[in-house]
Design an enzyme around this catalytic site. Structure first.
Site, PDB file in Angstrom:
ATOM      1  N   ASP A   1      24.402 -10.844   3.393  1.00  0.00           N
ATOM      2  CA  ASP A   1      24.620 -11.708   2.233  1.00  0.00           C
ATOM      3  C   ASP A   1      26.090 -11.748   1.826  1.00  0.00           C
ATOM      4  OD1 ASP A   1      23.785 -13.354  -0.028  1.00  0.00           O
ATOM      5  OD2 ASP A   1      24.222 -11.583  -1.241  1.00  0.00           O
TER       6      ASP A   1
ATOM      7  N   LEU B   1       0.810  -1.220   0.000  1.00  0.00           N
ATOM      8  CA  LEU B   1       0.000   0.000   0.000  1.00  0.00           C
ATOM      9  C   LEU B   1       0.843   1.270   0.000  1.00  0.00           C
ATOM     10  CD1 LEU B   1      -2.761  -1.186   2.481  1.00  0.00           C
ATOM     11  CD2 LEU B   1      -2.786  -1.245  -0.012  1.00  0.00           C
ATOM     12  N   CYS B   2       2.099   1.129  -0.302  1.00  0.00           N
ATOM     13  CA  CYS B   2       3.033   2.258  -0.329  1.00  0.00           C
ATOM     14  C   CYS B   2       2.900   2.996  -1.676  1.00  0.00           C
ATOM     15  CB  CYS B   2       4.436   1.698  -0.158  1.00  0.00           C
ATOM     16  SG  CYS B   2       5.685   2.881   0.264  1.00  0.00           S
ATOM     17  N   HIS B   3       2.848   4.322  -1.621  1.00  0.00           N
ATOM     18  CA  HIS B   3       2.752   5.119  -2.845  1.00  0.00           C
ATOM     19  C   HIS B   3       4.091   5.141  -3.592  1.00  0.00           C
ATOM     20  CE1 HIS B   3      -0.653   6.782  -0.561  1.00  0.00           C
ATOM     21  NE2 HIS B   3      -1.168   7.055  -1.741  1.00  0.00           N
TER      22      HIS B   3
ATOM     23  N   GLU C   1      10.418   4.307   3.021  1.00  0.00           N
ATOM     24  CA  GLU C   1      11.580   4.293   2.127  1.00  0.00           C
ATOM     25  C   GLU C   1      12.881   4.279   2.927  1.00  0.00           C
ATOM     26  OE1 GLU C   1       8.120   5.218  -0.191  1.00  0.00           O
ATOM     27  OE2 GLU C   1       8.802   6.028   1.721  1.00  0.00           O
TER      28      GLU C   1
END
Length: 171
Positions: free
Chosen positions: A131, A78-80, A117
């Site tokens: 990683d 639901l992030c713009h 973000e």
């Protein structure tokens, strides 16, 4: 206060919904986040000396964090989608705690905040370090991903650890 009033991504029927930001004012918005990745002192020394076979760990993690912030709307449902003006990813190697501190900053002029973000950039930078170092250290762990500060928009300025006068938090 009902659930739909306190949770902005829940509509009046209790269903997940993207927030309509169309009527909001465009303001300068900024968010800073942090996270930590703990590792063995020997692993931290390898990162510091650029001694890992996969290459420059922090350079790759910086690019990964920047890319992650740019792709947030593809990762968080639901992030713009946002046109970010700035994404910063910085590292502090902390020998005394055998960890790397990651701090991110995202900025834009827009109608919605950039906390997700900044958090995503910190998270993916930490995952990238993991990683790249996992062959040398299986005991690494990531902690403390959080918003440090946000500014702009209706909810005002928030600094982690400082009380806010807003009911319901900093938003």
């Amino acid at each position: 206060m009902s659930q739909s009033e306190s949770l902005t991504h829940i509509n009046s029927d209790g269903k997940a919904s993207m927030v309509d930001v169309g009527e909001k004012d465009i303001t300068r918005r900024e968010a800073r986040a942090e996270g930590y990745i703990y590792m063995a002192p020997e692993t931290l020394a390898l990162v510091k000396d650029n001694g890992l076979k996969k290459g420059d760990v922090l350079a790759v993690a910086r690019i990964a964090g920047i890319q992650a912030a740019k792709q947030c709307s593809q990762l968080v449902p639901l992030c713009h989608p946002l046109m970010l003006n700035f994404i910063g990813v910085e590292f502090q190697l902390e020998d005394e705690h055998s960890r790397i501190r990651i701090e991110t900053c995202c900025r834009l002029s827009g109608k919605t905040g950039v906390e997700i973000e900044a958090l995503t950039a910190a998270s993916v930078a930490a995952l990238t370090i993991y990683d790249m170092c996992k062959a040398a250290d299986k005991e690494m762990h990531i902690e403390g991903i959080r918003v440090l500060e946000k500014s702009g928009g209706r909810s005002g300025h928030y600094i982690h650890g400082q009380e806010t006068s807003l009911s319901g938090g900093a938003g």
